[in-house]
Design a protein around this motif. Structure first.
Motif, PDB file in Angstrom:
ATOM      1  N   ALA A 219     -31.333 -15.452  20.128  1.00  0.00           N
ATOM      2  CA  ALA A 219     -31.256 -15.718  18.696  1.00  0.00           C
ATOM      3  C   ALA A 219     -29.981 -16.490  18.352  1.00  0.00           C
ATOM      4  O   ALA A 219     -29.997 -17.417  17.527  1.00  0.00           O
ATOM      5  CB  ALA A 219     -31.308 -14.405  17.920  1.00  0.00           C
ATOM      6  N   ALA A 223     -29.912 -20.194  16.722  1.00  0.00           N
ATOM      7  CA  ALA A 223     -29.200 -20.410  15.452  1.00  0.00           C
ATOM      8  C   ALA A 223     -28.128 -21.476  15.600  1.00  0.00           C
ATOM      9  O   ALA A 223     -27.919 -22.304  14.693  1.00  0.00           O
ATOM     10  CB  ALA A 223     -28.589 -19.093  14.982  1.00  0.00           C
ATOM     11  N   VAL A 239     -26.900 -14.481  11.724  1.00  0.00           N
ATOM     12  CA  VAL A 239     -27.463 -13.696  12.822  1.00  0.00           C
ATOM     13  C   VAL A 239     -26.766 -12.352  12.858  1.00  0.00           C
ATOM     14  O   VAL A 239     -25.531 -12.286  12.960  1.00  0.00           O
ATOM     15  CB  VAL A 239     -27.316 -14.418  14.179  1.00  0.00           C
ATOM     16  CG1 VAL A 239     -27.907 -13.566  15.304  1.00  0.00           C
ATOM     17  CG2 VAL A 239     -27.991 -15.780  14.138  1.00  0.00           C
ATOM     18  N   VAL A 257     -38.155 -18.154  19.259  1.00  0.00           N
ATOM     19  CA  VAL A 257     -37.128 -17.902  18.249  1.00  0.00           C
ATOM     20  C   VAL A 257     -36.756 -19.196  17.529  1.00  0.00           C
ATOM     21  O   VAL A 257     -36.545 -19.212  16.303  1.00  0.00           O
ATOM     22  CB  VAL A 257     -35.889 -17.252  18.900  1.00  0.00           C
ATOM     23  CG1 VAL A 257     -34.808 -17.007  17.861  1.00  0.00           C
ATOM     24  CG2 VAL A 257     -36.272 -15.942  19.581  1.00  0.00           C
ATOM     25  N   VAL A 261     -36.902 -19.701  13.480  1.00  0.00           N
ATOM     26  CA  VAL A 261     -35.735 -20.067  12.674  1.00  0.00           C
ATOM     27  C   VAL A 261     -35.946 -21.427  12.006  1.00  0.00           C
ATOM     28  O   VAL A 261     -35.603 -21.619  10.830  1.00  0.00           O
ATOM     29  CB  VAL A 261     -34.460 -20.063  13.549  1.00  0.00           C
ATOM     30  CG1 VAL A 261     -33.257 -20.502  12.741  1.00  0.00           C
ATOM     31  CG2 VAL A 261     -34.224 -18.663  14.120  1.00  0.00           C
ATOM     32  N   VAL A 277     -31.412 -13.645  10.674  1.00  0.00           N
ATOM     33  CA  VAL A 277     -32.023 -13.290  11.957  1.00  0.00           C
ATOM     34  C   VAL A 277     -31.387 -11.988  12.413  1.00  0.00           C
ATOM     35  O   VAL A 277     -30.165 -11.895  12.542  1.00  0.00           O
ATOM     36  CB  VAL A 277     -31.811 -14.392  13.006  1.00  0.00           C
ATOM     37  CG1 VAL A 277     -32.498 -14.014  14.311  1.00  0.00           C
ATOM     38  CG2 VAL A 277     -32.321 -15.728  12.497  1.00  0.00           C
ATOM     39  N   HIS A 278     -32.213 -10.976  12.648  1.00  0.00           N
ATOM     40  CA  HIS A 278     -31.712  -9.661  13.036  1.00  0.00           C
ATOM     41  C   HIS A 278     -32.406  -9.217  14.320  1.00  0.00           C
ATOM     42  O   HIS A 278     -33.628  -9.351  14.456  1.00  0.00           O
ATOM     43  CB  HIS A 278     -31.974  -8.634  11.926  1.00  0.00           C
ATOM     44  CG  HIS A 278     -31.488  -7.257  12.256  1.00  0.00           C
ATOM     45  ND1 HIS A 278     -30.177  -6.870  12.087  1.00  0.00           N
ATOM     46  CD2 HIS A 278     -32.134  -6.176  12.769  1.00  0.00           C
ATOM     47  CE1 HIS A 278     -30.042  -5.605  12.458  1.00  0.00           C
ATOM     48  NE2 HIS A 278     -31.214  -5.169  12.884  1.00  0.00           N
ATOM     49  N   THR A 279     -31.628  -8.699  15.264  1.00  0.00           N
ATOM     50  CA  THR A 279     -32.166  -8.189  16.530  1.00  0.00           C
ATOM     51  C   THR A 279     -31.716  -6.752  16.720  1.00  0.00           C
ATOM     52  O   THR A 279     -30.668  -6.334  16.211  1.00  0.00           O
ATOM     53  CB  THR A 279     -31.697  -9.036  17.725  1.00  0.00           C
ATOM     54  OG1 THR A 279     -30.254  -9.011  17.780  1.00  0.00           O
ATOM     55  CG2 THR A 279     -32.181 -10.466  17.596  1.00  0.00           C
ATOM     56  N   LEU A 288     -37.172  -8.320  16.802  1.00  0.00           N
ATOM     57  CA  LEU A 288     -36.559  -9.521  16.243  1.00  0.00           C
ATOM     58  C   LEU A 288     -37.154  -9.736  14.856  1.00  0.00           C
ATOM     59  O   LEU A 288     -38.377  -9.809  14.708  1.00  0.00           O
ATOM     60  CB  LEU A 288     -36.836 -10.739  17.132  1.00  0.00           C
ATOM     61  CG  LEU A 288     -36.477 -12.102  16.533  1.00  0.00           C
ATOM     62  CD1 LEU A 288     -34.966 -12.294  16.502  1.00  0.00           C
ATOM     63  CD2 LEU A 288     -37.141 -13.239  17.301  1.00  0.00           C
ATOM     64  N   VAL A 290     -36.931 -12.238  11.439  1.00  0.00           N
ATOM     65  CA  VAL A 290     -36.470 -13.487  10.828  1.00  0.00           C
ATOM     66  C   VAL A 290     -36.952 -13.473   9.388  1.00  0.00           C
ATOM     67  O   VAL A 290     -38.162 -13.454   9.126  1.00  0.00           O
ATOM     68  CB  VAL A 290     -37.012 -14.721  11.583  1.00  0.00           C
ATOM     69  CG1 VAL A 290     -36.525 -15.995  10.904  1.00  0.00           C
ATOM     70  CG2 VAL A 290     -36.568 -14.689  13.039  1.00  0.00           C
ATOM     71  N   ASN A 292     -36.473 -15.139   5.391  1.00  0.00           N
ATOM     72  CA  ASN A 292     -35.972 -16.290   4.643  1.00  0.00           C
ATOM     73  C   ASN A 292     -36.382 -16.197   3.181  1.00  0.00           C
ATOM     74  O   ASN A 292     -37.331 -15.489   2.818  1.00  0.00           O
ATOM     75  CB  ASN A 292     -36.484 -17.602   5.250  1.00  0.00           C
ATOM     76  CG  ASN A 292     -37.958 -17.820   4.998  1.00  0.00           C
ATOM     77  OD1 ASN A 292     -38.743 -16.878   5.043  1.00  0.00           O
ATOM     78  ND2 ASN A 292     -38.352 -19.058   4.747  1.00  0.00           N
TER      79      ASN A 292
END
Length: 362
Positions: A219, A223, A239, A257, A261, A277-279, A288, A290, A292
């Motif tokens: 990620a 990014a 991220v 990914v 994104v 973006v979070h993991t 994962l 995403v 927006n």
């Protein structure tokens, strides 16, 4: 190699039934001889009237002369009965198998819509019929998907090729045309064709290589690559989260990914938007997310976003990134190849939340 014609299953079952009946009759007749006729005297006996066993006793030879023809006739009757009954019963027993064979033959000729739909008790034939129906349903769905995909792919590939041919025709007719502009437009059309071809190759892959990967590192790499695009559009890209260990192809997961994104950046507000973006790890599952900002999506539009060449017309995007309509389709294909799940959820304030769950590794 040429195969010699053999007996049908129905005929073999008929012969087996007849043989069983014939052998059973012969054993019964043998038991009569063994336990009854052998004890009949071979000579006439004179028994006194004052004994419990008194009367006239037949001679063994006389009984055999009378018993043997009738025993042979009985065996012949049992043989005919076994053949007729066996032929009838074998036909009844094999009738479901004939229906299954007819369905398989129709599928081999291209008719995948035919179903057996066998009713009755749950036995081996019913289980085989249900299995064949399930297989035919999956084959029909897969073939329909492949036909639709091939038609759409042909249409999409024809567009950049037609643009390139038109540009070349213009340059041939007008030698004084601006070559720099021509090269730029040809480069853009060629890039679009290459991206589409690579996307098609990704979608066609059925298996992936397995190696330990960390979705958080992937990620961050995606990014960092797309940060200039986000800054150009005035979108905040962030991220967060921790490690998310998984197993799979680092190349395909990076493409997954990156597509998520990039879609989150392109399909966003004209200005002042955000992408997060979070993991993380959730009970052994690598996650994962995403998310927006953007315009509000209709609930019936979200399930169609993963279809190849389908573009959400209600989503805001710019003309400088026309795309090929394969972004989320590639994501869905990669996630499925890695044994994961893909979830799409429209945000209440507009935009989309995409959640990818992959099997984690220790």
């Amino acid at each position: 190699m040429t195969r010699r014609p053999g007996l049908s299953v129905r005929l073999r079952l008929t012969l087996s039934y007849a043989a069983v009946i014939l052998v059973t009759g012969a054993l019964l007749l043998a038991a009569v001889w063994l336990f009854l006729l052998r004890y009949v005297p071979d000579q006439a006996l004179i028994v006194r009237a004052d004994t419990p066993l008194h009367g006239v006793f037949p001679v063994r030879s006389t009984l055999l002369r009378v018993f043997a023809p009738r025993a042979a006739a009985l065996l012949g009757f049992l043989l005919v009965l076994g053949l007729l009954a066996g032929w009838f019963l074998a036909g009844r027993m094999l009738a479901p198998l004939t229906r299954i064979a007819d369905a398989a033959r129709a599928a081999g000729q291209g008719s995948l819509s035919h179903r057996i739909r066998m009713t009755g008790r749950q036995d081996e034939f019913r289980e085989l019929s249900d299995t064949v129906d399930t297989m035919l349903g999956r084959l029909e769905s897969h073939v329909a998907e492949q036909q639709r995909f091939a038609a759409n792919a042909s249409h999409e590939l024809r567009t950049p090729l037609a643009i390139s041919r038109a540009l070349l025709d213009v340059a041939r007719r007008d030698p004084r045309h601006d070559h720099a502009e021509l090269l730029d437009r040809l480069h853009a059309a060629n890039t679009r064709a290459i991206d589409l071809t690579e996307a098609l190759l990704l979608l066609s892959r059925g298996t992936v290589s397995r190696e330990p990967v960390d979705l958080s590192l992937i990620a961050e790499e995606a990014a960092e690559t797309l940060l200039p695009l986000a800054e150009q559009r005035g979108i905040t890209l962030e991220v967060t989260g921790g490690v998310a260990p998984a197993s799979g192809s680092a190349e395909l997961l990076l493409r997954m990914v990156t597509n998520l994104v990039q879609n989150a950046i392109v399909h966003n507000l004209p200005a002042g938007g955000a992408v997060t973006v979070h993991t993380g790890d959730d009970a052994g599952t690598s996650v994962l997310r995403v998310e927006n900002t953007g315009s509000t999506l209709a609930p019936d539009l979200v399930p169609t976003l993963t279809e190849p060449f389908h573009r959400g017309t209600d989503r805001v995007r710019g003309d400088e990134h026309p795309g090929v309509g394969l972004g989320l389709a590639i994501v869905h294909s990669v996630v499925r190849a890695h044994g994961g799940t893909l979830g799409l959820c429209p945000r209440a304030g507009g935009g989309l939340l995409v959640t990818v769950r992959l099997p984690g590794t220790p």
